[in-house]
Design a protein around this motif. Structure first.
Motif, PDB file in Angstrom:
ATOM      1  N   LYS A 101       0.826  -1.190   0.000  1.00  0.00           N
ATOM      2  CA  LYS A 101       0.000   0.000   0.000  1.00  0.00           C
ATOM      3  C   LYS A 101       0.878   1.267   0.000  1.00  0.00           C
ATOM      4  CE  LYS A 101      -4.028   1.947   2.259  1.00  0.00           C
ATOM      5  NZ  LYS A 101      -4.778   2.002   3.507  1.00  0.00           N
ATOM      6  N   ALA A 102       1.953   1.213   0.830  1.00  0.00           N
ATOM      7  CA  ALA A 102       2.807   2.397   0.981  1.00  0.00           C
ATOM      8  C   ALA A 102       3.746   2.574  -0.206  1.00  0.00           C
ATOM      9  CB  ALA A 102       3.612   2.280   2.264  1.00  0.00           C
ATOM     10  N   THR A 103       4.008   1.519  -0.917  1.00  0.00           N
ATOM     11  CA  THR A 103       5.053   1.546  -1.932  1.00  0.00           C
ATOM     12  C   THR A 103       4.865   2.660  -2.963  1.00  0.00           C
ATOM     13  OG1 THR A 103       5.307  -0.809  -1.658  1.00  0.00           O
ATOM     14  CG2 THR A 103       6.317   0.157  -3.606  1.00  0.00           C
ATOM     15  N   GLY A 104       3.651   2.794  -3.493  1.00  0.00           N
ATOM     16  CA  GLY A 104       3.399   3.787  -4.533  1.00  0.00           C
ATOM     17  C   GLY A 104       3.732   5.193  -4.070  1.00  0.00           C
ATOM     18  N   VAL A 105       3.225   5.562  -2.888  1.00  0.00           N
ATOM     19  CA  VAL A 105       3.474   6.899  -2.338  1.00  0.00           C
ATOM     20  C   VAL A 105       4.955   7.108  -2.081  1.00  0.00           C
ATOM     21  CG1 VAL A 105       3.018   8.451  -0.409  1.00  0.00           C
ATOM     22  CG2 VAL A 105       1.204   6.959  -1.264  1.00  0.00           C
ATOM     23  N   ARG A 106       5.562   6.144  -1.403  1.00  0.00           N
ATOM     24  CA  ARG A 106       6.979   6.286  -1.052  1.00  0.00           C
ATOM     25  C   ARG A 106       7.846   6.322  -2.293  1.00  0.00           C
ATOM     26  NH1 ARG A 106       6.606   2.850   4.219  1.00  0.00           N
ATOM     27  NH2 ARG A 106       6.257   4.545   5.708  1.00  0.00           N
ATOM     28  N   ARG A 107       7.519   5.486  -3.251  1.00  0.00           N
ATOM     29  CA  ARG A 107       8.277   5.481  -4.500  1.00  0.00           C
ATOM     30  C   ARG A 107       8.235   6.882  -5.124  1.00  0.00           C
ATOM     31  NH1 ARG A 107      10.167   1.631  -8.306  1.00  0.00           N
ATOM     32  NH2 ARG A 107      10.631   2.764 -10.215  1.00  0.00           N
ATOM     33  N   GLY A 108       7.034   7.470  -5.092  1.00  0.00           N
ATOM     34  CA  GLY A 108       6.879   8.823  -5.623  1.00  0.00           C
ATOM     35  C   GLY A 108       7.772   9.818  -4.897  1.00  0.00           C
ATOM     36  N   LEU A 109       7.805   9.698  -3.562  1.00  0.00           N
ATOM     37  CA  LEU A 109       8.628  10.613  -2.758  1.00  0.00           C
ATOM     38  C   LEU A 109      10.107  10.454  -3.091  1.00  0.00           C
ATOM     39  CD1 LEU A 109       6.910  10.383   0.752  1.00  0.00           C
ATOM     40  CD2 LEU A 109       7.050  12.405  -0.729  1.00  0.00           C
ATOM     41  N   VAL A 110      10.542   9.204  -3.198  1.00  0.00           N
ATOM     42  CA  VAL A 110      11.958   8.952  -3.502  1.00  0.00           C
ATOM     43  C   VAL A 110      12.296   9.482  -4.894  1.00  0.00           C
ATOM     44  CG1 VAL A 110      13.742   7.199  -3.767  1.00  0.00           C
ATOM     45  CG2 VAL A 110      11.981   6.908  -2.024  1.00  0.00           C
ATOM     46  N   GLU A 111      11.391   9.239  -5.824  1.00  0.00           N
ATOM     47  CA  GLU A 111      11.642   9.721  -7.187  1.00  0.00           C
ATOM     48  C   GLU A 111      11.757  11.249  -7.209  1.00  0.00           C
ATOM     49  OE1 GLU A 111       9.622   6.073  -9.754  1.00  0.00           O
ATOM     50  OE2 GLU A 111       8.548   7.976  -9.538  1.00  0.00           O
ATOM     51  N   GLN A 112      10.914  11.917  -6.416  1.00  0.00           N
ATOM     52  CA  GLN A 112      10.973  13.383  -6.337  1.00  0.00           C
ATOM     53  C   GLN A 112      12.323  13.816  -5.748  1.00  0.00           C
ATOM     54  OE1 GLN A 112       8.721  15.562  -7.599  1.00  0.00           O
ATOM     55  NE2 GLN A 112      10.238  17.119  -7.099  1.00  0.00           N
ATOM     56  N   GLU A 113      12.739  13.114  -4.705  1.00  0.00           N
ATOM     57  CA  GLU A 113      14.027  13.342  -4.045  1.00  0.00           C
ATOM     58  C   GLU A 113      15.172  13.224  -5.071  1.00  0.00           C
ATOM     59  OE1 GLU A 113      13.432  13.676  -0.435  1.00  0.00           O
ATOM     60  OE2 GLU A 113      15.248  14.760  -0.990  1.00  0.00           O
ATOM     61  N   ILE A 114      15.132  12.159  -5.840  1.00  0.00           N
ATOM     62  CA  ILE A 114      16.173  11.905  -6.848  1.00  0.00           C
ATOM     63  C   ILE A 114      16.169  13.029  -7.889  1.00  0.00           C
ATOM     64  CG2 ILE A 114      16.864  10.364  -8.743  1.00  0.00           C
ATOM     65  CD1 ILE A 114      15.626   8.033  -7.066  1.00  0.00           C
ATOM     66  N   TYR A 115      14.958  13.380  -8.302  1.00  0.00           N
ATOM     67  CA  TYR A 115      14.824  14.438  -9.317  1.00  0.00           C
ATOM     68  C   TYR A 115      15.381  15.762  -8.805  1.00  0.00           C
ATOM     69  CZ  TYR A 115      12.466  17.646 -12.524  1.00  0.00           C
ATOM     70  OH  TYR A 115      12.198  18.633 -13.424  1.00  0.00           O
ATOM     71  N   ASP A 116      15.053  16.102  -7.552  1.00  0.00           N
ATOM     72  CA  ASP A 116      15.533  17.367  -6.977  1.00  0.00           C
ATOM     73  C   ASP A 116      17.067  17.390  -6.900  1.00  0.00           C
ATOM     74  OD1 ASP A 116      12.928  18.144  -6.760  1.00  0.00           O
ATOM     75  OD2 ASP A 116      12.753  17.772  -4.603  1.00  0.00           O
TER      76      ASP A 116
END
Lengths: 249, 249
Positions: free
Chosen positions: A24-39
């Motif tokens: 359940k958490a994976t999608g949200v967290r994945r999004g957060l990490v991807e944003q982190e990587i992008y920044d």
């Protein structure tokens, strides 16, 4: 500099996100990490240039191993493609959306487009500068996206100017040159805007949008632009600010 | 690319100039060779970036040996310093010269400054873009010259806008923001101008200068002296009455 202390707070978050397996958490967290990587990636691109930033540099900055980073993104080109899309394609879409509105006249359209573009440039100044500086280094397909995005921005802007010229609201300017002039006014913001005391972003957006409209409207068409109470209020506000300055001196 | 065929026609001229010892001709020829070197260097800087161009690359392009090139210039920094001076310091001086003219009013000053700046940007587009792209790579002292030049340009431009606001010829804009807006309009020309059929430089200069003036001047009905607070109050009262009418209908 980030290579010397790779495991920062976001890095720990990223690692934590990766360790968690709850579906359940994976999608949200994945999004957060991807944003982190992008920044981190866009900051590194801005500091070192696109060519001067490696996939390993990005992994180090985020605090992931190279293989772990591959779990989220396939290459630095993928990150660059997203950046280009955000800067040019989103700009074009934003301008076109205002150009297509049926509830406001062409003068108001120019005002809203310029205010929006100036704000966008101010808020992503580093990324915009980076893109312009890196134009010669972009991989071929991303360069093509970038060029298409710039063309779409120009087309949307020139379209609005042309609409105004045809309706008689604007002076008979050459729409393409006028659009390029206004885009220059907007784009240059990325080179001078700093969020500091001298720069109140709302006022800057308002002033440059006013100047853009004034640069185009027929001098005797002022009555038209004053049919909207908001435009009259803007004039009053400007006059009151001027009055304040006069009395302060 | 020029490294593959280093001995071009200008290279032969340069070598010939170097070989000639007639004291009378030396000054002129030296000047020609120096111009040749400068032109090659700026082209290389534009193609490869400043950091990516070596002194040897310049020697190869001109068709001189490294020691022979030293006869004319001491380093690539010297060439870069000249480029920076031409782009920023000459711009500032040009704007200030128009700002100081007593024979034209402030509206005409803005027109002449913008027309001149647009022409300059169009005619040295590659060099201007190069300078902006290389800002982060400039040696410290040259970066300082560049920053000082940019500040002088802004100061001269903002000064003219302020003169116009004070005299009541221009709307009460914030002079610095207005100046930066106009400079953006001018500077961006380096990114889009191509000498081709679509672009008649005289017309472009004229249109952008017209737009710059229009972006600042008081519409005719507001062309009253705004140095007196009572005049400003009168405008506010009139606008409020107008607003009342709009909201009553």
């Amino acid at each position: 500099m980030s290579t010397s202390k790779p495991r920062t707070a976001p890095a720990k978050k990223a690692a934590a996100a990766k360790a968690t397996k709850s579906p359940k958490a994976t999608g949200v967290r994945r999004g957060l990490v991807e944003q982190e990587i992008y920044d981190h990636a866009t900051r590194l691109f801005a500091e070192r240039g696109f060519a001067g930033t490696s996939f390993q540099d990005i992994a180090d900055a985020v605090g992931l191993t190279r293989p772990a980073l591959y779990h989220y993104v396939s290459s630095k080109d993928e990150l660059l493609a997203r950046l280009v899309a955000e800067i040019t394609q989103d700009s074009a879409a934003g301008i076109q959306a205002i150009a297509d509105r049926a509830d406001i006249d062409v003068t108001r359209k120019v005002h809203e487009i310029v205010a929006m573009s100036v704000r966008r440039q101010a808020e992503s100044a580093a990324r915009f500068q980076l893109l312009i500086r890196s134009e010669a280094d972009l991989p071929e397909d991303i360069a093509a996206t970038h060029t298409a995005g710039r063309r779409a921005v120009l087309k949307a802007m020139a379209g609005v100017v042309e609409e105004g010229v045809k309706s008689g609201a604007f002076r008979p300017v050459e729409p393409r040159v006028a659009a390029l002039g206004l885009l220059g006014m907007n784009n240059w913001v990325a080179w001078w805007y700093q969020p500091d005391d001298r720069n109140d972003l709302d006022r800057i957006c308002e002033q440059l949008a006013d100047m853009a409209v004034a640069s185009l409207v027929q001098p005797d068409d002022r009555a038209v632009s004053r049919a909207d109470p908001r435009d009259v209020l803007r004039l009053v506000r400007r006059d009151l600010e001027h009055l304040e300055e006069l009395l302060d001196n």
